[in-house]
Design an enzyme around this catalytic site. Structure first.
Site, PDB file in Angstrom:
ATOM      1  N   GLY A  99     -25.400  -7.742  13.252  1.00 13.58           N
ATOM      2  CA  GLY A  99     -24.519  -8.235  12.190  1.00 13.58           C
ATOM      3  C   GLY A  99     -25.016  -9.510  11.567  1.00 13.58           C
ATOM      4  O   GLY A  99     -24.812 -10.603  12.107  1.00 13.58           O
ATOM      5  N   GLU A 124     -23.273 -10.705   5.065  1.00 11.84           N
ATOM      6  CA  GLU A 124     -21.883 -11.095   4.809  1.00 11.84           C
ATOM      7  C   GLU A 124     -21.598 -10.895   3.328  1.00 11.84           C
ATOM      8  O   GLU A 124     -22.527 -10.791   2.521  1.00 11.84           O
ATOM      9  CB  GLU A 124     -21.676 -12.571   5.175  1.00 11.84           C
ATOM     10  CG  GLU A 124     -21.920 -12.852   6.643  1.00 11.84           C
ATOM     11  CD  GLU A 124     -21.641 -14.302   7.014  1.00 11.84           C
ATOM     12  OE1 GLU A 124     -21.178 -15.081   6.148  1.00 11.84           O
ATOM     13  OE2 GLU A 124     -21.878 -14.639   8.189  1.00 11.84           O
ATOM     14  N   ILE A 134     -39.202  19.646  -8.383  1.00 11.78           N
ATOM     15  CA  ILE A 134     -39.947  20.883  -8.108  1.00 11.78           C
ATOM     16  C   ILE A 134     -38.991  21.996  -7.666  1.00 11.78           C
ATOM     17  O   ILE A 134     -39.113  23.150  -8.078  1.00 11.78           O
ATOM     18  CB  ILE A 134     -41.039  20.629  -7.035  1.00 11.78           C
ATOM     19  CG1 ILE A 134     -42.143  19.750  -7.624  1.00 11.78           C
ATOM     20  CG2 ILE A 134     -41.617  21.944  -6.504  1.00 11.78           C
ATOM     21  CD1 ILE A 134     -43.144  19.224  -6.617  1.00 11.78           C
ATOM     22  N   GLU A 159     -32.483  -4.395   5.112  1.00  8.92           N
ATOM     23  CA  GLU A 159     -33.467  -5.314   5.694  1.00  8.92           C
ATOM     24  C   GLU A 159     -34.270  -6.025   4.611  1.00  8.92           C
ATOM     25  O   GLU A 159     -35.455  -6.325   4.771  1.00  8.92           O
ATOM     26  CB  GLU A 159     -34.381  -4.582   6.666  1.00  8.92           C
ATOM     27  CG  GLU A 159     -33.578  -3.684   7.553  1.00  8.92           C
ATOM     28  CD  GLU A 159     -33.954  -3.710   9.001  1.00  8.92           C
ATOM     29  OE1 GLU A 159     -34.853  -4.446   9.381  1.00  8.92           O
ATOM     30  OE2 GLU A 159     -33.291  -2.982   9.753  1.00  8.92           O
ATOM     31  N   THR A 191     -34.076  -6.244   0.077  1.00  9.27           N
ATOM     32  CA  THR A 191     -34.342  -5.350  -1.054  1.00  9.27           C
ATOM     33  C   THR A 191     -35.823  -5.438  -1.454  1.00  9.27           C
ATOM     34  O   THR A 191     -36.553  -6.318  -0.974  1.00  9.27           O
ATOM     35  CB  THR A 191     -33.487  -5.773  -2.268  1.00  9.27           C
ATOM     36  OG1 THR A 191     -33.872  -7.118  -2.614  1.00  9.27           O
ATOM     37  CG2 THR A 191     -31.999  -5.741  -1.960  1.00  9.27           C
ATOM     38  N   SER A 192     -36.219  -4.554  -2.354  1.00  7.20           N
ATOM     39  CA  SER A 192     -37.614  -4.589  -2.835  1.00  7.20           C
ATOM     40  C   SER A 192     -37.927  -5.944  -3.472  1.00  7.20           C
ATOM     41  O   SER A 192     -39.035  -6.478  -3.305  1.00  7.20           O
ATOM     42  CB  SER A 192     -37.853  -3.471  -3.859  1.00  7.20           C
ATOM     43  OG  SER A 192     -37.907  -2.229  -3.210  1.00  7.20           O
TER      44      SER A 192
HETATM   45  C1  LIG Z   1     -26.597   1.609   4.323  1.00  7.04           C
HETATM   46  C2  LIG Z   1     -26.748   0.151   4.609  1.00  7.04           C
HETATM   47  C3  LIG Z   1     -26.836  -0.276   5.939  1.00  7.04           C
HETATM   48  C4  LIG Z   1     -26.940  -1.651   6.219  1.00  7.04           C
HETATM   49  N1  LIG Z   1     -26.974  -2.055   7.543  1.00  7.04           N
HETATM   50  C5  LIG Z   1     -26.952  -3.385   7.838  1.00  7.04           C
HETATM   51  C6  LIG Z   1     -26.893  -3.837   9.198  1.00  7.04           C
HETATM   52  O1  LIG Z   1     -26.897  -3.045  10.139  1.00  7.04           O
HETATM   53  N2  LIG Z   1     -26.815  -5.172   9.425  1.00  7.04           N
HETATM   54  C7  LIG Z   1     -26.827  -6.088   8.427  1.00  7.04           C
HETATM   55  O2  LIG Z   1     -26.743  -7.287   8.715  1.00  7.04           O
HETATM   56  N3  LIG Z   1     -26.892  -5.699   7.106  1.00  7.04           N
HETATM   57  C8  LIG Z   1     -26.954  -4.377   6.792  1.00  7.04           C
HETATM   58  N4  LIG Z   1     -27.014  -3.956   5.481  1.00  7.04           N
HETATM   59  C9  LIG Z   1     -26.962  -4.948   4.415  1.00  7.04           C
HETATM   60  C10 LIG Z   1     -28.296  -5.122   3.690  1.00  7.04           C
HETATM   61  O3  LIG Z   1     -29.205  -5.792   4.502  1.00  7.04           O
HETATM   62  C11 LIG Z   1     -27.991  -5.862   2.373  1.00  7.04           C
HETATM   63  O4  LIG Z   1     -27.318  -4.947   1.546  1.00  7.04           O
HETATM   64  C12 LIG Z   1     -29.249  -6.354   1.692  1.00  7.04           C
HETATM   65  O5  LIG Z   1     -29.816  -7.406   2.415  1.00  7.04           O
HETATM   66  C13 LIG Z   1     -28.969  -6.834   0.265  1.00  7.04           C
HETATM   67  O6  LIG Z   1     -27.891  -7.723   0.237  1.00  7.04           O
HETATM   68  P1  LIG Z   1     -26.679  -7.511  -0.796  1.00  7.04           P
HETATM   69  O7  LIG Z   1     -26.255  -6.091  -0.706  1.00  7.04           O
HETATM   70  O8  LIG Z   1     -25.666  -8.562  -0.543  1.00  7.04           O
HETATM   71  O9  LIG Z   1     -27.329  -7.702  -2.208  1.00  7.04           O
HETATM   72  P2  LIG Z   1     -27.511  -9.069  -2.998  1.00  7.04           P
HETATM   73  O10 LIG Z   1     -28.168 -10.085  -2.135  1.00  7.04           O
HETATM   74  O11 LIG Z   1     -26.207  -9.444  -3.612  1.00  7.04           O
HETATM   75  O12 LIG Z   1     -28.532  -8.648  -4.126  1.00  7.04           O
HETATM   76  C14 LIG Z   1     -28.133  -7.929  -5.302  1.00  7.04           C
HETATM   77  C15 LIG Z   1     -29.358  -7.705  -6.166  1.00  7.04           C
HETATM   78  O13 LIG Z   1     -29.950  -8.983  -6.534  1.00  7.04           O
HETATM   79  C16 LIG Z   1     -31.298  -9.018  -6.128  1.00  7.04           C
HETATM   80  N5  LIG Z   1     -31.630 -10.376  -5.676  1.00  7.04           N
HETATM   81  C17 LIG Z   1     -30.923 -11.130  -4.801  1.00  7.04           C
HETATM   82  N6  LIG Z   1     -31.520 -12.322  -4.627  1.00  7.04           N
HETATM   83  C18 LIG Z   1     -32.658 -12.305  -5.395  1.00  7.04           C
HETATM   84  C19 LIG Z   1     -33.710 -13.243  -5.649  1.00  7.04           C
HETATM   85  N7  LIG Z   1     -33.734 -14.450  -5.063  1.00  7.04           N
HETATM   86  N8  LIG Z   1     -34.685 -12.894  -6.510  1.00  7.04           N
HETATM   87  C20 LIG Z   1     -34.685 -11.682  -7.129  1.00  7.04           C
HETATM   88  N9  LIG Z   1     -33.698 -10.740  -6.930  1.00  7.04           N
HETATM   89  C21 LIG Z   1     -32.723 -11.059  -6.068  1.00  7.04           C
HETATM   90  C22 LIG Z   1     -31.433  -8.029  -4.990  1.00  7.04           C
HETATM   91  O14 LIG Z   1     -32.753  -7.570  -4.857  1.00  7.04           O
HETATM   92  C23 LIG Z   1     -30.475  -6.943  -5.435  1.00  7.04           C
HETATM   93  O15 LIG Z   1     -31.101  -6.074  -6.328  1.00  7.04           O
HETATM   94  C24 LIG Z   1     -26.966  -2.588   5.164  1.00  7.04           C
HETATM   95  C25 LIG Z   1     -26.914  -2.146   3.833  1.00  7.04           C
HETATM   96  C26 LIG Z   1     -26.811  -0.802   3.547  1.00  7.04           C
HETATM   97  C27 LIG Z   1     -26.736  -0.365   2.100  1.00  7.04           C
END
Ligand SMILES: Cc1cc2nc3c(=O)[nH]c(=O)nc-3n(C[C@H](O)[C@H](O)[C@H](O)COP(=O)(O)OP(=O)(O)OC[C@H]3O[C@@H](n4cnc5c(N)ncnc54)[C@H](O)[C@@H]3O)c2cc1C
Length: 378
Positions: free
Chosen positions: A122, A125, A334, A359, A361-362
């Site tokens: 966890g 947030e 396909i 873990e 985003t891209s």
């Molecule tokens: C199916 C699933 C399972 C998951 N499991 C876990 C888990 O087990 N434990 C856990 O702790 N978390 C978990 N997560 C959470 C996941 O790690 C987060 O969703 C992820 O880190 C992105 O955070 P966010 O969703 O708050 O997006 P945000 O941080 O709000 O980002 C939104 C968008 O802004 C972009 N962005 C943000 N900051 C920047 C920057 N500085 N520069 C450029 N672009 C930026 C991001 O790339 C994204 O496109 C899970 C998520 C999913 C979808």
């Protein structure tokens, strides 16, 4: 990719088992939001929930290559089971193996290795996703206890795990060094599982919010030193990112095989693969898979050898997850509308999309890579 005979044999053993015990649950996991308990239990009977837990704590430790093969094969048939197992092994149990005290290891690892209990991690947030250092969950010392308050979101295994490694701020206003990690348990008073996410992909996996309200843990539940939490989860994420890349590879492999089968099937007008546009697409898909495989297996080998791999892990995850989305998109193209439901390939695309988010985003992977390549030493 060239593997030793023992690794090829292991691949065949895992493939045969998951085809029989995991694949049959994959469609229900996706279409009916069914947590694949049967598949997870079957893997537990083989000892495969403890593949990265040392044998002295009841695990069935295997080398990095064997674990990578396991994850690839599992993902090739079912993303929901795969993410459940990955969150348990690589995110929940791993930090206890590496940073846990002897007492913590003896207490938690045997049940996690046997699958009697599942683990979760966890970190995220509502206001701390990509910027994990912005953790708002707090832990305040009260004698020999810590009192934890806060909310975590998107936690894989949230609704099914018993053991959670979570981050909390133990010292305000000093940035990442004020974050510590704790091992908490579902049975603790003040712990509540929140909203279950109705997701686009990986629908069978349990993803929930977690709420902590005056949750009291003994000081002995702290993982490692006070203030070491940020470093611990960054290191955990290095390994976790490789494994997310492997998961992407396995999903893409599954989709590719379905597309290849479809394209080579006999038809009155001749198999589709006779058309150059389809054939070239398949060649590109196979090439992307091979490149992903080389990157993730190499990063995993470096990780096991203790070589710093922050850049390689980010590159492998970035490449493999984006390649997986492309391969799955082409597989859908396909196969077309005719057989989409029967062939069950859209599931792979929806499951693979998570690998570009979880873990980091891209965009975050690109930032991590840039931070390293922009240093004078590269
Ligand atoms: C199916 C699933 C399972 C998951 N499991 C876990 C888990 O087990 N434990 C856990 O702790 N978390 C978990 N997560 C959470 C996941 O790690 C987060 O969703 C992820 O880190 C992105 O955070 P966010 O969703 O708050 O997006 P945000 O941080 O709000 O980002 C939104 C968008 O802004 C972009 N962005 C943000 N900051 C920047 C920057 N500085 N520069 C450029 N672009 C930026 C991001 O790339 C994204 O496109 C899970 C998520 C999913 C979808």
């Amino acid at each position: 990719m060239l593997l030793e005979p023992r690794h090829e044999e292991w691949r065949m053993e895992v493939r045969a088992f998951v085809e029989e015990h995991v694949a049959p649950w994959a469609k229900a996991a996706d279409r009916e939001d069914h947590f694949p308990r049967e598949a997870v239990d079957a893997l537990a009977t083989k000892g495969w929930l403890g593949l990265r837990i040392p044998t002295e704590y009841g695990g069935s430790w295997v080398d990095d290559r064997s674990y990578t093969i396991f994850v690839e094969e599992l993902s090739r048939v079912c993303g929901s089971t795969s993410i459940t197992v990955l969150a348990h092994v690589s995110l929940g149990a791993y930090p206890i193996v590496v940073y846990g005290s002897e007492e913590q290891k003896k207490k938690h690892l045997p049940d996690l290795a046997s699958g009697k209990k599942l683990a979760a991690f966890g970190l995220s947030e509502p206001d701390a996703g990509s910027d994990a250092a912005a953790t708002r969950t707090t832990a305040v010392r009260d004698g020999d206890e810590w009192v934890i308050n806060g909310t975590k979101c998107w936690i894989t295994n949230g609704g099914v795990a018993d053991v959670f490694v979570i981050s909390a701020r133990t010292t305000p206003d000093i940035g990442p060094k004020g974050i510590s990690n704790f091992i908490i348990e579902r049975s603790m008073s003040g712990f509540e599982v929140g909203k279950h996410e109705d997701k686009m992909g990986l629908r069978g996996s349990s993803t929930t919010m977690l709420h902590f309200s005056d949750l009291r843990v003994p000081h002995s539940a702290m993982l490692g030193d006070e203030g070491a939490g940020f470093r611990q989860f960054m290191e955990t994420l290095d390994g976790g990112r490789i494994i997310i890349g492997v998961m992407a590879l396995g999903l893409a492999q599954g989709a590719y095989e379905k597309a290849l089968t479809h394209a080579t099937a006999k038809r009155d007008s001749g198999p589709m693969i006779k058309q150059q546009s389809i054939a070239f697409k398949l060649a590109d898909m196979a090439t992307k898979l091979e490149a992903s495989r080389l990157m993730v297996y190499d990063a995993a080998a470096r990780f096991d050898a203790g070589i710093p791999i922050t850049k390689e892990a980010a590159m492998a995850k970035l490449f493999a997850s984006e390649a997986a989305t492309e391969v799955c998109t082409d597989a859908i193209g396909i196969i077309g509308a005719d057989d989409l439901d029967a062939v069950d390939v859209d599931r792979f695309w929806r499951d693979a999309r998570l690998d570009e988010i979880g873990e980091g985003t891209s965009e975050v992977q690109r930032l991590v890579i840039l931070r390293i390549i922009a240093r004078p030493e590269g």
